[in-house]
Design a protein around this motif. Structure first.
Motif, short mmCIF file in Angstrom:
data_model
loop_
_atom_site.label_atom_id
_atom_site.label_comp_id
_atom_site.label_asym_id
_atom_site.label_seq_id
_atom_site.Cartn_x
_atom_site.Cartn_y
_atom_site.Cartn_z
N ALA A 1 46.46 15.52 23.89
CA ALA A 1 47.18 16.57 23.16
C ALA A 1 47.50 17.74 24.09
N GLY A 2 46.55 18.11 24.94
CA GLY A 2 46.78 19.20 25.89
C GLY A 2 47.89 18.88 26.88
N LEU A 3 47.90 17.65 27.36
CA LEU A 3 48.96 17.22 28.28
C LEU A 3 50.32 17.31 27.60
N LEU A 4 50.41 16.80 26.39
CA LEU A 4 51.68 16.83 25.67
C LEU A 4 52.09 18.26 25.31
N ALA A 5 51.14 19.09 24.92
CA ALA A 5 51.46 20.48 24.60
C ALA A 5 51.99 21.22 25.83
N THR A 6 51.35 20.98 26.97
CA THR A 6 51.79 21.62 28.21
C THR A 6 53.21 21.18 28.56
N ALA A 7 53.46 19.88 28.45
CA ALA A 7 54.80 19.37 28.74
C ALA A 7 55.82 19.94 27.74
N GLY A 8 55.43 20.02 26.48
CA GLY A 8 56.34 20.56 25.46
C GLY A 8 56.71 22.00 25.75
N VAL A 9 55.74 22.81 26.09
CA VAL A 9 56.00 24.21 26.42
C VAL A 9 56.90 24.30 27.65
N ALA A 10 56.66 23.43 28.64
CA ALA A 10 57.48 23.45 29.86
C ALA A 10 58.95 23.17 29.56
N HIS A 11 59.22 22.34 28.55
CA HIS A 11 60.61 22.05 28.19
C HIS A 11 61.35 23.30 27.74
N PHE A 12 60.63 24.24 27.17
CA PHE A 12 61.25 25.49 26.72
C PHE A 12 61.20 26.57 27.79
N ALA A 13 60.14 26.60 28.56
CA ALA A 13 59.98 27.63 29.59
C ALA A 13 60.89 27.39 30.78
N GLN A 14 61.07 26.15 31.18
CA GLN A 14 61.89 25.79 32.34
C GLN A 14 62.74 24.57 31.99
N PRO A 15 63.76 24.70 31.15
CA PRO A 15 64.50 23.53 30.68
C PRO A 15 65.42 22.86 31.71
N ARG A 16 65.88 23.59 32.72
CA ARG A 16 66.87 23.02 33.65
C ARG A 16 66.42 21.72 34.31
N PRO A 17 65.20 21.63 34.84
CA PRO A 17 64.83 20.35 35.47
C PRO A 17 64.83 19.19 34.48
N PHE A 18 64.49 19.47 33.24
CA PHE A 18 64.48 18.42 32.22
C PHE A 18 65.91 18.03 31.85
N ASP A 19 66.80 19.02 31.77
CA ASP A 19 68.21 18.72 31.47
C ASP A 19 68.76 17.70 32.45
N ALA A 20 68.38 17.82 33.71
CA ALA A 20 68.93 16.96 34.76
C ALA A 20 68.47 15.50 34.62
N THR A 21 67.40 15.26 33.86
CA THR A 21 66.91 13.88 33.72
C THR A 21 67.49 13.17 32.51
N VAL A 22 68.23 13.89 31.67
CA VAL A 22 68.78 13.28 30.46
C VAL A 22 69.92 12.35 30.84
N PRO A 23 69.81 11.08 30.47
CA PRO A 23 70.91 10.14 30.77
C PRO A 23 72.22 10.60 30.15
N ARG A 24 73.28 10.52 30.91
CA ARG A 24 74.61 10.97 30.45
C ARG A 24 75.13 10.15 29.28
N SER A 25 74.60 8.94 29.12
CA SER A 25 75.07 8.07 28.04
C SER A 25 74.61 8.54 26.66
N LEU A 26 73.67 9.47 26.60
CA LEU A 26 73.21 9.97 25.31
C LEU A 26 74.22 10.96 24.74
N PRO A 27 74.42 10.93 23.42
CA PRO A 27 75.35 11.89 22.82
C PRO A 27 74.76 13.30 22.83
N GLY A 28 75.62 14.29 22.75
CA GLY A 28 75.15 15.67 22.71
C GLY A 28 74.93 16.22 24.10
#
Length: 126
Positions: A12-39
């Protein structure tokens, strides 16, 4: 606290940390999103952050632990394509970055097994 009781809380701690990171520093995560996904990639980054926070909350509560752990298994499998995309996109980067991107791929296996073990140790509760 016995290991069997710590394990779901550590996950749970690992997932919570990762979840917070998605909001605190979203740019690196944005770059991993496959372009084939909608939105937009940012929408997927935030959605996965919300999912990680929800999974963390579910794992922290014994009554919802089994369902959350099984959902975490599906989540870890579901985000694997983003890790593959990152490894591919980083194939021309310096060796340490390439190694980090490639190193993420096999890490999904123990995460899946960990979440599965938490689900199994949670017995009939879900």
């Amino acid at each position: 606290m016995p290991r069997s009781e710590r394990s779901p809380l550590l996950l749970a701690g690992l997932l919570a940390t990762a979840g917070v990171a998605h909001f605190a520093q979203p740019r690196p995560f944005d770059a991993t999103v496959p372009r084939s996904l909608p939105g937009t990639p940012r929408a997927w980054t935030y959605a996965s952050g919300v999912a990680e926070l929800a999974l963390a909350a579910g794992l922290a509560v014994p009554r919802t632990r089994k369902a959350a752990a099984l959902s975490a298994v599906a989540f870890f499998v579901g985000v694997f394509p983003a890790n593959v995309k990152m490894a591919w996109d980083w194939r021309h980067r310096p060796a340490p970055q390439r190694a980090a991107a490639l190193g993420r791929l096999p890490v999904q296996v123990p995460l899946v097994l960990w979440a599965r073990a938490v689900a199994q140790s949670s017995g009939g509760r879900s």
